[in-house]
Each structure stands twice: as structure tokens, then as C-alpha cells.
Design an enzyme around this catalytic site. Structure first.
Site, short mmCIF file in Angstrom:
data_model
loop_
_atom_site.label_atom_id
_atom_site.label_comp_id
_atom_site.label_asym_id
_atom_site.label_seq_id
_atom_site.Cartn_x
_atom_site.Cartn_y
_atom_site.Cartn_z
CG ASP A 13 -3.37 19.62 -22.65
OD1 ASP A 13 -4.16 19.14 -21.07
OD2 ASP A 13 -3.61 19.93 -23.30
CE LYS A 16 -7.76 24.34 -16.87
NZ LYS A 16 -6.53 24.26 -18.47
N GLY A 40 -5.02 16.76 -16.62
CA GLY A 40 -3.44 15.97 -16.48
C GLY A 40 -3.04 18.06 -16.09
CG HIS A 41 -4.38 20.15 -12.94
ND1 HIS A 41 -5.09 21.01 -12.36
CD2 HIS A 41 -4.91 20.77 -14.77
CE1 HIS A 41 -5.71 21.10 -13.52
NE2 HIS A 41 -6.21 21.22 -14.97
CD GLN A 224 -11.67 18.83 -18.76
OE1 GLN A 224 -12.50 19.15 -18.44
NE2 GLN A 224 -10.47 18.24 -18.48
P1 IMP Z 1 -13.20 13.29 -22.54
O1 IMP Z 1 -13.34 14.66 -21.97
O2 IMP Z 1 -12.23 12.84 -22.42
O3 IMP Z 1 -14.31 12.72 -22.53
O4 IMP Z 1 -12.59 13.92 -23.88
C1 IMP Z 1 -13.02 15.11 -24.41
C2 IMP Z 1 -12.59 15.99 -25.40
O5 IMP Z 1 -11.97 16.44 -24.42
C3 IMP Z 1 -11.24 15.38 -26.43
O6 IMP Z 1 -10.90 15.74 -27.32
C4 IMP Z 1 -9.89 14.91 -25.25
O7 IMP Z 1 -8.93 15.32 -25.63
C5 IMP Z 1 -10.62 16.53 -24.73
N1 IMP Z 1 -10.20 16.72 -23.01
C6 IMP Z 1 -10.38 16.34 -21.81
N2 IMP Z 1 -9.07 16.45 -20.73
C7 IMP Z 1 -8.41 17.48 -20.65
C8 IMP Z 1 -7.99 17.97 -20.78
O8 IMP Z 1 -7.41 18.08 -19.37
N3 IMP Z 1 -6.78 18.86 -21.64
C9 IMP Z 1 -6.86 18.87 -22.57
N4 IMP Z 1 -8.32 17.72 -23.29
C10 IMP Z 1 -8.86 17.74 -22.19
#
Ligand code: IMP
Length: 430
Positions: A13, A16, A40-41, A224
């Protein structure tokens, strides 16, 4: 001409999407190489907001090729939903502008069911995943039982693979007290979506090789952030892929020299969604204010993000483990008007000072930040488009951060608008 990889240098977040979109005006191709529709972009272009999760950010720009590489986990239903939504906003998307690696592993309904059931079972120890099935899909890939995009055209192979997959997953679902699945629960929706997604399947490594040899500029778009990396992040509170730029090559089918410049993105403060250690987290009015000003709510899940001061130790670590050449700093304007601003320059653990975040999860949860305090600035930095437009104190802040993180700030973003960006050096020209 160097190809550029853009990666998050914190917990995701970082903004990017805007930077990738901004850089994509200089690129010919934009490639996603890891993650899935957990990302999420948000892009704001001429006042129009586009929300992307799985599609590369370059997709909203005309005459660019967008690629989803093999390192991504691919939910075909999410893909079609997003393509449809973006088309309804007037963007031209077709297999001529968007290609998906034929060897990409699929995220299936069983994966999100498992993701959610596991999180439920973890109770207070939950990771706080996005519930999109990312972890279980990567597990299947590594366990060599994934169904891949290239399997969709072959009914016999598909049936055999679905049976094998469910033999494994139903045991887990039963153990977790969740509803089991029948082969038809996967086969029917897969048969329905196949004609829509298969036209996008492509031999991406070949396309990329041809483009590279033709001198085209490639932009690798990370999702991420470094601290969510499966190896280098705050394990186990991480995502299930390597988010560092080292994965750009393997996740797209190119060699390690494919990336010439690694641009790390970080906010002028820190946020995190989901559970896990966060040394500089603020639980006071300042944290609330940063969250409100920065509109810190997740694009994918709508969850409120945790907020804290800039952690120079953590970003420096991300720079070292990820080979980041320069930083794009975003949301400096959120810090406008504060009397003082703090930056974490070290950690204290059991009476000792540390200049890095240790790997042990319990230690990560216990480290206390050592802060340096800066005088704030009263003038607005919002929308500044040159270094000269910034208040002197803000310049001082950025310059000191550069020293602490041992990397230059190549770009400064001063609002969500594409053109509100100060360029110190162009990553494509570096
Ligand atoms: P997962 O990727 O859904 O397995 O989540 C694992 C961890 O990564 C959690 O803490 C999510 O909140 C975090 N996470 C996954 N995708 C994002 C992103 O695009 N932005 C911020 N945190 C993310």
C-alpha cells in the site's frame, strides 16, 4: 536502456499503482510477476479513479502491452470481473493488449474456502489474510498439484487434476469443519469461464524475450511489499510469495539480468494491514490523524490500516535484501502541519540496540523503536511539482531519510494525481 522493477519497500500500500502508471508512460510493457488479486492499486487519471487488483497498472494506458507472469496466482473469475469493469470505464482491453502466462497456477474456489477456514481456526493468532486464497494456491503450486491456465483446454487432464486436488483439500476442509467440495463444484465454473480466459493465455517468456531483443522497455510491477516477503518479511505474518525484485525474473520467465534498476516505493510514514509486528505503530491521536489524512483504508478488503512513523531501519533492510537502487517516496503531504515528526533510527531489544529487524517473530514483536525527532513544516507540500516548491524543512526531512536508508530518493509523489510528482532521477535513464 535499463528495465525497471517497482517494488514496495514497506508492508504494501505504498502507492505503487501511481508510480507504475507514471513510469509506464516511458515503458512499452508492464509485467506483474507475483501475488494475485490480493493487491489493490488505485490509479487516478484525469480525475477518473481505476481500482486494479490483478491486472498490471499499465492496462489503463493505450498502446502498452500488459503481462501477467507465471509467478502470479491467477483467479480466472476475478480476472474477467476486472477486465469487464475496466472495459466499462472505456479502457480498451483485449488479448492484443493483455497476455497471461499459460503456465500460471490458478486460484480456485477451494483455495479461498481454505484460506478463510484456516484464518477462522487460527482465532487470535490469525494472519489477517485478504481471504483471496493466495496462500493455499501457492501451496498447491509448490506441492506440484496446481491446475494451471494451460490445463483448461484439456477436459481429460482437468478432470484428473481436479480429482487429485480435491482428494487432498477435502481432507483439510473436513478437518477444519468446513464444507467439502464435489468435482462438479470446480469443473462446472471452470468449464464456463474457460472460453473467456483462454484467449488471453500466451507463451509469455517468448513474448518477453522478443520484446527485450527488440530493445523495448519493460516495467516489472511488484505487489505487496518487502516486509510481506515470504523469506525476508515479518514471517509468518507475510504473504506467500517473494515480493522482492529478485522474483521479477523468475516470475516472468526472464534471466536475472532482466532488471536494470530497482525502484522501491515507500510512504513518508508507515502503514500495515492485517496482523503482525509493527515497531513504530501509533495508538494515539497522531496515528488516527495520519490514517484520516492518508485515507488509509484497504482497496481490496476496505480494512482500516494501522499507521505509524517512518521506520528507516526497516526500509534500509528492504533496500539491502531487495537490491533497491532508489526510492520513490509517496504521501509526504500527509505529514504537512505537524509540529514534530519522528523517524525510527534503531531498535532496543532486551537492553541492546539493534540496527536491523531480527528474524525471530517474538523478538520482532518486542523491539522498541529508537526515534529521532524532526521539526515539522507548516506550508503545504501537496501538489508540488519541483524541489523548489517544497518547504525547507520538508527537504531536510527527505535528505535525512536518504542518509538513514542509504539510498537516494529518485521520485517524490505529492498527491494521487499522476503529474504531481517530483523527479530527481529517471529510473529508465539511470
Ligand atoms: P494474503 O496475501 O491474502 O495471504 O495475506 C497475507 C498478508 O499480506 C496479510 O497481512 C495481508 O493483509 C497482507 N497483504 C496482502 N496483499 C496486500 C496488499 O496488496 N497490500 C497490503 N497488504 C497486503
Amino acid at each position: 536502456m535499463a528495465n525497471v522493477a517497482v517494488v514496495g519497500a514497506q508492508w504494501g500500500d505504498e502507492g505503487k499503482g501511481k508510480i507504475v502508471d507514471w513510469l509506464s508512460s516511458r515503458a512499452d510493457v508492464v509485467v506483474r510477476f507475483q501475488g494475485g488479486h490480493n493487491a489493490g492499486h488505485t490509479l487516478v487519471i484525469n480525475g477518473v479513479t481505476y481500482k486494479l487488483s490483478l491486472l498490471p497498472s499499465g492496462v489503463v494506458r493505450p498502446n502498452k502491452l500488459s503481462i501477467i507472469g507465471n509467478g502470479v496466482v491467477f483467479d480466472p473469475w476475478a480476472f474477467i470481473r476486472e477486465v469487464t469493469a475496466i472495459k466499462s470505464q472505456g479502457v480498451d482491453v483485449s488479448p492484443a493488449t493483455l497476455q497471461v502466462a499459460e503456465n500460471v497456477p490458478l486460484i480456485l474456489p477451494v483455495h479461498s474456502a481454505l484460506d478463510k477456514a484456516r484464518e477462522e481456526a487460527r482465532g487470535a493468532g490469525k494472519i489477517g489474510t485478504t481471504g483471496r486464497g493466495i496462500g493455499p494456491a501457492y501451496e498447491d503450486k509448490v506441492a506440484r498439484r496446481a491446475i494451471r491456465l494451460c490445463d483448461l483446454g484439456d477436459e481429460a487432464v482437468l478432470k484428473e487434476k481436479v480429482d487429485a486436488l480435491l482428494a487432498h483439500h477435502n481432507l483439510l476442509l473436513r478437518g477444519l469443519g468446513a464444507a467439502e467440495m464435489k468435482p462438479a463444484d470446480l469443473l462446472d465454473p471452470l468449464r464456463e469461464i474457460t472460453p473467456q480466459v483462454l484467449p488471453y493465455a500466451s507463451v509469455v517468456w517468448k513474448t518477453l524475450d522478443e520484446l527485450r531483443r527488440a530493445g523495448k522497455r519493460i516495467l516489472f510491477e511488484g505487489a505487496q511489499g518487502s516486509m510481506l516477503d515470504i523469506d525476508h518479511g515479518t514471517y509468518p505474518y507475510v504473504t506467500s510469495s517473494n515480493t522482492v525484485a529478485g522474483n521479477a525474473a523468475a516470475g516472468s520467465g526472464m534471466g536475472p539480468r532482466a532488471v536494470g534498476y530497482v525502484l522501491g516505493i515507500c510512504k513518508a510514514y508507515t502503514t500495515r494491514v492485517g496482523s503482525g509486528p509493527f515497531p513504530t505503530e501509533l495508538f494515539d491521536d497522531i496515528g488516527e490523524l495520519i490514517g484520516q489524512r492518508g485515507k488509509e483504508f484497504g482497496v481490496v478488503t476496505g480494512r482500516k490500516r494501522r499507521c505509524g512513523w517512518f521506520d528507516a531501519v526497516m526500509v534500509r533492510q528492504a533496500i539491502k535484501t531487495g537490491g533497491i537502487d532508489g526510492i520513490a517516496m509517496t504521501k509526504l503531504d500527509v505529514l504537512d502541519g505537524f509540529d514534530e515528526i519522528k523517524v525510527c533510527v534503531g531498535y532496543r531489544l532486551d537492553g541492546q540496540e539493534l540496527d536491523y529487524l531480527p528474524a525471530n517473530a517474538a523478538a520482532q514483536a518486542r523491539v522498541e523503536p529508537i526515534y529521532e525527532t524532526f521539526e515539522g513544516w507548516k506550508d503545504s507540500t501537496q501538489g508540488a511539482r519541483s524541489w523548489a516548491e517544497l518547504p525547507a524543512q520538508a527537504v531536510k526531512y527527505v535528505r535525512h531519510v536518504e542518509e538513514l536508508i542509504q539510498a537516494p530518493v529518485a521520485l517524490l509523489s505529492t498527491s494521487p494525481e499522476r503529474d504531481d510528482t517530483i523527479l530527481m532521477n529517471d529510473p529508465f535513464q539511470d
